[in-house]
Design a protein around this motif. Structure first.
Motif, PDB file in Angstrom:
ATOM      1  N   CYS A  81       0.822  -1.217   0.000  1.00 44.38           N
ATOM      2  CA  CYS A  81       0.000   0.000   0.000  1.00 44.38           C
ATOM      3  C   CYS A  81       0.851   1.259   0.000  1.00 44.38           C
ATOM      4  N   ASN A 109      -4.829  -4.539   0.901  1.00 43.27           N
ATOM      5  CA  ASN A 109      -5.221  -3.529  -0.082  1.00 43.27           C
ATOM      6  C   ASN A 109      -6.483  -2.757   0.293  1.00 43.27           C
ATOM      7  N   ASN A 110      -7.379  -3.391   1.033  1.00 46.46           N
ATOM      8  CA  ASN A 110      -8.627  -2.737   1.423  1.00 46.46           C
ATOM      9  C   ASN A 110      -8.604  -2.239   2.857  1.00 46.46           C
ATOM     10  N   ARG A 162      -8.749   3.894  -2.555  1.00 42.26           N
ATOM     11  CA  ARG A 162      -9.972   3.411  -3.211  1.00 42.26           C
ATOM     12  C   ARG A 162     -10.428   4.398  -4.293  1.00 42.26           C
ATOM     13  N   ARG A 163     -10.359   5.687  -3.985  1.00 39.23           N
ATOM     14  CA  ARG A 163     -10.758   6.700  -4.970  1.00 39.23           C
ATOM     15  C   ARG A 163      -9.829   6.700  -6.183  1.00 39.23           C
ATOM     16  N   GLY A 165      -7.912   4.255  -7.416  1.00 37.82           N
ATOM     17  CA  GLY A 165      -8.025   3.066  -8.246  1.00 37.82           C
ATOM     18  C   GLY A 165      -6.685   2.622  -8.809  1.00 37.82           C
TER      19      GLY A 165
END
Length: 275
Positions: A81, A109-110, A162-163, A165
């Motif tokens: 990340c 990743n999340n 997340r935004r 991508g």
């Protein structure tokens, strides 16, 4: 002339460059140039600060070597990340960083369910107690840990990733460990299972994880995923080699990453574990 891209190695949280002491010789034997990024001196720094240091390191190595082409980046855990923050958030529109592949080994990743669990008022202290000497030091306080706070699933850092991508000019690859045989010795602290956030927001455990990072944390749209071991029998010999902290030194992982970087990898392995 060497046909392999330089490989930048990025270690994880509270780790060190020595974690690559099995991968580095394998890559050197395969004539893959190595650039080993060390951020051990940045304890207490946040994601963006370390990502900027990674950018500076890459630029310095390019200046030193005169190499101006694409690179591959291989990361363990949260190091993935850090690299993604550089490539997608800081460099996403400019695309000045030329990267052929990003390989994440056990990446959150999340966001990290474990980071969230550390902060849970009911379960956190017991989870930390079980991980002392295994994953965290004595007297560990997650409230004072910048990276752990930034890697909680609902943090601003994870929201920024997340935004942004993923980038369509980079091949994303993920290597995961799984307890295919439900062996408690896989990660004894939790009886061979991995904590994860359930869809209803509660907690549950699963064999689809490496003891620290569940597969649900690692999912990334468009990424090629290898779930190891390829053969469940491998767990009977050395189950501990497939848990989170040992994945970078796992011979099967080392071989898979080497094949990625030399462009000789076959089809991905996706053996699903029992839940």
């Amino acid at each position: 002339m060497n046909s392999c891209c330089p490989a930048i190695l990025v270690h994880g949280w509270r780790s060190h460059p020595g974690i690559w002491n099995r991968l580095a010789p394998a890559l050197s034997d395969a004539a893959v140039p190595l650039w080993n990024f060390d951020h051990t001196a940045m304890q207490g720094a946040g994601t963006e600060t370390i990502a900027l240091a990674l950018r500076d390191y890459i630029h310095k190595k390019r200046d030193e070597t005169g190499y101006a082409g694409p690179v591959d980046i291989v990361c363990h855990s949260m190091g993935t990340c850090i690299a993604r923050y550089l490539l997608e958030v800081l460099d996403g529109d400019a695309r000045e960083e030329q990267v052929r592949q990003l390989v994440g080994i056990g990446p959150p990743n999340n966001g990290s369910a474990m980071a969230e669990l550390f902060n849970d008022p009911e379960r956190g202290s017991e989870v930390i107690r079980r991980l002392i000497g295994v994953f965290v030091p004595e007297d560990y306080d997650p409230g004072e840990d910048t990276i752990v706070q930034e890697f909680r699933p609902r943090s601003r850092t994870i929201a920024a990733l997340r935004r942004a991508g993923t980038r369509d000019d980079i091949a994303y690859r993920i290597v995961l460990g799984a307890n295919l045989t439900a062996d408690p010795a896989f990660f004894p602290a939790f009886g061979g299972r991995t904590w994860e956030l359930a869809p209803d927001g509660g907690w549950r455990t699963t064999y689809a994880g490496d003891g620290i990072v569940p597969h649900s944390d690692s999912h990334l749209p468009g990424a090629e995923v290898d779930v190891l071991p390829a053969a469940p029998a491998n767990l009977a010999r050395n189950p501990e080699l497939y848990c989170h902290t040992m994945l970078p030194r796992n011979p099967e992982v080392v071989a898979r990453v080497r094949d990625y970087l030399t462009l000789s990898a076959g089809p991905a392995v996706r053996t699903p574990p029992r839940s």
